[in-house]
Structures are given as structure tokens and as C-alpha cells.
Design an enzyme around this catalytic site. Structure first.
Site, PDB file in Angstrom:
ATOM      1  N   LYS A  34       0.821  -0.969   0.628  1.00 34.03           N
ATOM      2  CA  LYS A  34       0.088  -0.333   0.460  1.00 34.03           C
ATOM      3  C   LYS A  34       0.899   1.186   0.148  1.00 34.03           C
ATOM      4  CE  LYS A  34      -3.938   1.959   2.241  1.00 34.03           C
ATOM      5  NZ  LYS A  34      -5.039   1.246   4.064  1.00 34.03           N
ATOM      6  N   SER A  76      -9.948   1.725   3.488  1.00 37.27           N
ATOM      7  CA  SER A  76      -9.232   2.415   2.150  1.00 37.27           C
ATOM      8  C   SER A  76      -7.529   1.655   1.128  1.00 37.27           C
ATOM      9  CB  SER A  76      -8.424   3.685   2.726  1.00 37.27           C
ATOM     10  OG  SER A  76      -7.426   2.418   3.485  1.00 37.27           O
ATOM     11  N   SER A 110      -9.287  -0.106   7.187  1.00 35.46           N
ATOM     12  CA  SER A 110      -8.799  -0.725   5.675  1.00 35.46           C
ATOM     13  C   SER A 110      -8.587  -1.909   5.632  1.00 35.46           C
ATOM     14  CB  SER A 110      -8.348   0.598   5.842  1.00 35.46           C
ATOM     15  OG  SER A 110      -8.825   1.765   5.527  1.00 35.46           O
TER      16      SER A 110
HETATM   17  N1  GLN Z   1     -13.110   4.185   6.335  1.00 32.88           N
HETATM   18  C1  GLN Z   1     -12.743   4.459   7.399  1.00 32.88           C
HETATM   19  C2  GLN Z   1     -12.336   5.584   7.266  1.00 32.88           C
HETATM   20  O1  GLN Z   1     -12.236   6.407   6.529  1.00 32.88           O
HETATM   21  C3  GLN Z   1     -11.099   3.611   7.853  1.00 32.88           C
HETATM   22  C4  GLN Z   1     -10.152   3.503   7.570  1.00 32.88           C
HETATM   23  C5  GLN Z   1      -8.739   2.944   7.898  1.00 32.88           C
HETATM   24  O2  GLN Z   1      -9.108   2.253   8.484  1.00 32.88           O
HETATM   25  N2  GLN Z   1      -7.378   3.437   7.360  1.00 32.88           N
HETATM   26  O3  GLN Z   1     -11.434   6.669   8.571  1.00 32.88           O
END
Ligand code: GLN
Length: 488
Positions: free
Chosen positions: A70, A145, A169
């Protein structure tokens, strides 16, 4: 034999039998990326000629296995952008500890995957590079994400990938793409070299085609790191060794608040409800586990708590991106202040700005007590709920996401709707407990097989229990094969 379609453990066996070599795997992945990535756009960069590897013993656990990373994890001398304009051109000065560990284990680092900008999001649509699409149906999102990482694993353009998980994420995109993703216990894996989003929540973990590979990779990634003071100095069990252990007698809790419709969590789709509450429970009971309802009474507050704490920490962590040290700088500001303003104004996307503004507000004097401090207190209550539940059961079972993959654009105009796709995943981050998502069903929509994911959560540092139960479920249901992740 198509090498890109193999798992890490299959590749290791093939290498040992001298049936193929790592360069052939890379070549096969290169062909797969050329043929398929234009459709998903899972990669920001894939270049076998820049692949990183170290000369280590062929007995190393990931020898010759290519891993995608990532774009918020540092690979020395490579660009790292967190899919944001503001980091364009920034080169990682060092390897993240997880990269050092992968290289020492013989893995080959082969590319950078797309993500929501700074990991803010659940759909991979906020990337500066444009969205990634779900390989199961390109009209739908891969989740976020770590959407690029999950999409390339599901599409066989990667063997396995690293993601990061602050509120879901790793697990939510794994669920939406039909692969396996584990968020380890807070402290299990070093975050040195991970660009911080919310430092009290972030963890790095693997996204893989099956549970065995997840166990294999976490075994390599986990462990104490003097460079990350939040990493725990605890021994790391031999995770692959627990695979195949029976789950007879295992106590599995089903949090009442996650599945009942009258609790304010009413967005759960009937297909997900059935796959988890009925079908998965039946399988687990057939394997000898005993499933019972438990209560996590503060569940209804998790999303509001998370969306105070995570943006607060993000606003503080992102203060360093001001055009001075990192990446993009607006040229032509009249003075220092204007340079800061224009750099940040032009460099951050809309969701990043929303989080910074939200977080700055809740940390500001006069509001700190009402928002941030209160959220920290509720977080403790949520953590206590888990401690109580784990006095009664070994693991918890929930859906990973309230629905299967949604369409591109379907939630991107409504931030709250988007935030609610995390309702089942954020509690594990708030409580610091480990959680895994694995495929548990397939919902046919317009002829496309949309995967359903289930989540198991366990006591802190008991990832072994997650691998044990997830592997038993996987081997008994075969969704990893039905979805084409694992081919003989
Ligand atoms: N979807 C969640 C957010 O927008 C989690 C994102 C993540 O785990 N990086 O914060």
C-alpha cells in the site's frame, strides 16, 4: 500453470520442487498486470525491473514471493504518496520495518497499490490517481482504504499485499473483494515507516488469497521493534502451526447489537444477515463450536467515537505536510504563510480537508472536553465491553461490512453514509483487538458474484485463535475456491 494465480504457500512448494523460479512468477505477474490492471487500476506503480529483494537463504519463509505494498508504507528510495497530491515526488528515505522483515524473509517487493487519500475512506474513490475498481464487478468499489491491495490480490495481479487498518481498511476491502485480511492487535506489528493516520488506531497487516497465507505473512510481520515504542515485546506464536486444529468446543460469541435490526445498525443487507447469522453459524456449530449471543452494549457509539478520535489524530499527524519537507509545494506564494495555505489548499483532497477541519475543531480549546475527551471516555467503555465479552467466549463473530460492494459514486457524495460502512470494523480498532475478515458467501447481483465477508475478533494478541477458526471455516466452506482465489 499460471504462476500469478498461486498463493504464497503454493509458490514456496513449487520453488522447493524446482518447478519454477521467482523470476518466472514476476514475469507472470507482469503479464497479469498488463492484461488486467487497466480495468481495476489497483496499482499506482508496478515495475518488476525495480523489484526489491535480498539475497537470503532459499529456506526463508517467503523466499521468492512477490508482495505488493500500500502506498502509505515506506520502501526506501521509492516514491510514496498516500495517493495524495501533497506528497507527489516524495521519496522514502528508509524502509518501513515491515519491508525490512519481508526482505529478510525472502519476499520480493513488486509494486505500490492505490488507496483512499491518506487512508481516509471506505471505497478507494478519494485517491488523487482516481478510483480503483472491484475486480468482481468493475462498476463497483473495491472498498477502502486498502482497495488497491485487496483488488490486486482478488484479481491475481498480486500474490499477497500489505494494507493498513485504522477503522477497517484491511478488512472491509478484503470483504468486498472476497479475499482474506487481518488487522493484528494494536502493538503486534511495527508501524515504523507507515505514514501515520490515527496513531492510537493504525495497524499494518496482510491481505491474502487464503487463511494459510495470512498466517504465514503475519508470522513474518509481527514482533517487537525498538523503533516503534507502541510495538509489544511479546513472543510471536507459530501461526501456520495452528491451522488444521479442530474448533470443537470453541466458544463463539455473536454480539446482539451487530445483527439485530432495532439497534440503530439497521443498514445490514438481508444477504449479509443470512450468510453470517444463519449459514456461518450453522457451519461453525457443525464443526463443534458453540455459538451464543453476547452483548457489546456501547456498540451504537462506536462510529461517533471513531469519527472524533480518528480525525483528531489525523489533523495533528497531517500538520507536517506544509510544503517545506515533503513532496508538493505551491510555488509563487508571497510569503511563508501564503505558501503553507496554498500548498495545503491545493495539495489535499476534499475528504482530507474535511478530516483536518473536523479534527482541528474537536481538539480546539473549549471543544476538547466536549468532543475529544468524551470520545476517549466512551472508547474505554467500548474496550471494557470487549473485555467482558472475552470472559465468556473465545472469539466474536460479526459481518465485516453491512453490505456487499456498492457502486462507484453511490456513497461518495454523502460522507455519513460512507462512514457507516465501517460500523462493524471500527470497534476492533477502538478496543485494540485483532480481527480477520474471510469470505463467507456470494451474493449474485446482475450476474456478478459479489463476495460477503465475515469477521472474527479475538482477545488482544490471540491472532492464533483467529487463524484457527478462520481456517476451519474456510476449509469447510471452500469460498476461497468458489471465488477462484485458490486454484489447484
Ligand atoms: N473507512 C475508515 C475511515 O475512513 C477507516 C479507514 C482506515 O482504516 N484507514 O476512516
Amino acid at each position: 500453470m499460471i504462476l500469478s494465480e498461486k498463493t504464497a504457500s503454493q509458490l514456496s512448494a513449487l520453488y522447493k520442487e524446482k518447478k519454477c523460479a521467482p523470476d518466472e512468477t514476476l514475469k507472470s505477474l507482469g503479464e497479469a498486470v498488463r492484461a488486467k490492471d487497466a480495468r481495476t487500476r489497483a496499482y499506482i506503480q508496478f515495475d518488476p525491473s525495480r523489484a526489491r529483494r535480498r539475497d537470503v537463504s532459499k529456506d526463508a519463509p517467503l523466499w521468492g514471493v512477490p508482495i505488493a505494498v500500500k502506498d502509505n508504507i515506506c520502501v526506501a528510495d521509492e516514491e510514496i504518496t498516500c495517493a495524495s497530491k501533497i506528497l507527489q515526488g516524495f521519496i522514502s528515505p528508509y524502509h518501513a520495518t515491515v519491508i525490512e522483515k519481508l526482505l529478510a524473509a525472502g519476499a520480493v517487493i513488486c509494486g505500490r497499490t492505490n488507496m483512499d487519500e491518506f487512508a481516509f475512506g471506505s471505497s478507494c474513490e478519494t485517491s488523487f490517481y482516481g478510483p480503483t475498481r472491484n475486480p468482481r464487478d468493475p462498476g463497483r468499489v473495491p472498498g477502502g482504504s486498502s482497495g488497491g491491495s485487496a483488488a490486486c490480490v482478488a484479481d491475481h495481479t498480486a500474490i499477497a499485499a500489505l494494507g493498513s487498518d485504522t477503522g477497517g481498511s484491511i478488512r472491509q476491502p478484503a470483504s468486498l473483494c472476497g479475499v482474506v485480511g487481518i488487522k493484528p492487535t494494536y502493538g503486534r506489528v511495527s508501524r515504523y515507516g507507515l505514514v501515520a493516520f490515527a496513531s492510537s488506531l493504525d495497524q499494518i497487516g496482510p491481505i491474502t488469497k487464503d487463511v494459510r497465507d495470512a498466517a504465514l505473512l503475519l508470522g513474518v510481520l509481527a514482533g517487537h521493534d525498538p523503533k516503534d515504542s507502541t510495538s509489544a515485546n511479546l513472543p510471536v506464536p507459530d501461526y501456520p502451526e495452528v491451522l488444521g486444529r479442530p474448533i470443537k468446543g470453541m466458544k463463539i460469541g455473536i454480539p446482539r447489537e451487530y445483527l439485530s435490526s432495532g439497534s440503530g445498525q439497521s443498514g445490514i443487507s438481508p444477504a449479509v444477515q443470512k450468510a453470517v447469522r444463519e449459514d456461518a453459524v450453522r457451519v461453525l456449530e457443525r464443526l463443534g463450536a458453540s455459538c451464543r449471543e453476547v452483548s457489546l452494549p456501547h456498540t451504537a457509539y462506536a462510529a461517533s467515537t471513531y469519527y472524533i478520535i480518528a480525525p483528531s489524530e489525523a489533523s495533528s499527524n497531517l500538520a507536517r505536510f506544509d510544503g517545506v519537507r515533503f513532496g508538493f509545494r505551491h510555488r509563487g506564494g508571497k510569503n511563508l504563510l501564503e505558501m503553507y495555505e496554498k500548498t495545503r489548499g491545493e495539495g489535499f483532497g476534499a475528504e482530507a480537508k474535511r478530516r483536518i477541519i473536523l479534527g482541528t475543531y474537536s481538539l480546539s480549546s473549549g471543544y476538547y472536553d466536549a468532543y475529544y475527551l468524551r470520545a476517549m471516555k466512551v472508547r474505554t467503555k467500548i474496550k471494557n465491553d470487549f473485555d467482558e465479552a472475552f470472559k465468556q467466549v473465545d472469539v466474536l463473530l460479526t459481518p465485516t461490512s453491512p453490505s456487499t460492494a456498492f457502486k462507484l459514486g453511490e456513497k461518495s457524495t454523502d460522507p455519513v453514509e460512507m462512514y457507516l460502512s465501517d460500523i462493524y470494523t471500527i470497534s476492533a480498532n477502538l478496543a485494540g483487538v485483532p480481527a480477520i475478515s474471510i469470505p463467507c458467501g456470494i451474493e449474485e447481483r446482475a450476474g456478478k458474484p459479489l463476495p460477503i465477508g465475515l469477521q472474527f475478533m479475538a482477545k488482544p494478541f490471540d491472532e492464533a485463535a483467529l487463524f484457527q477458526v478462520a481456517h476451519a471455516f474456510e476449509q469447510h466452506t471452500d469460498f476461497h475456491k468458489k471465488l477462484g482465489n485458490v486454484k489447484e
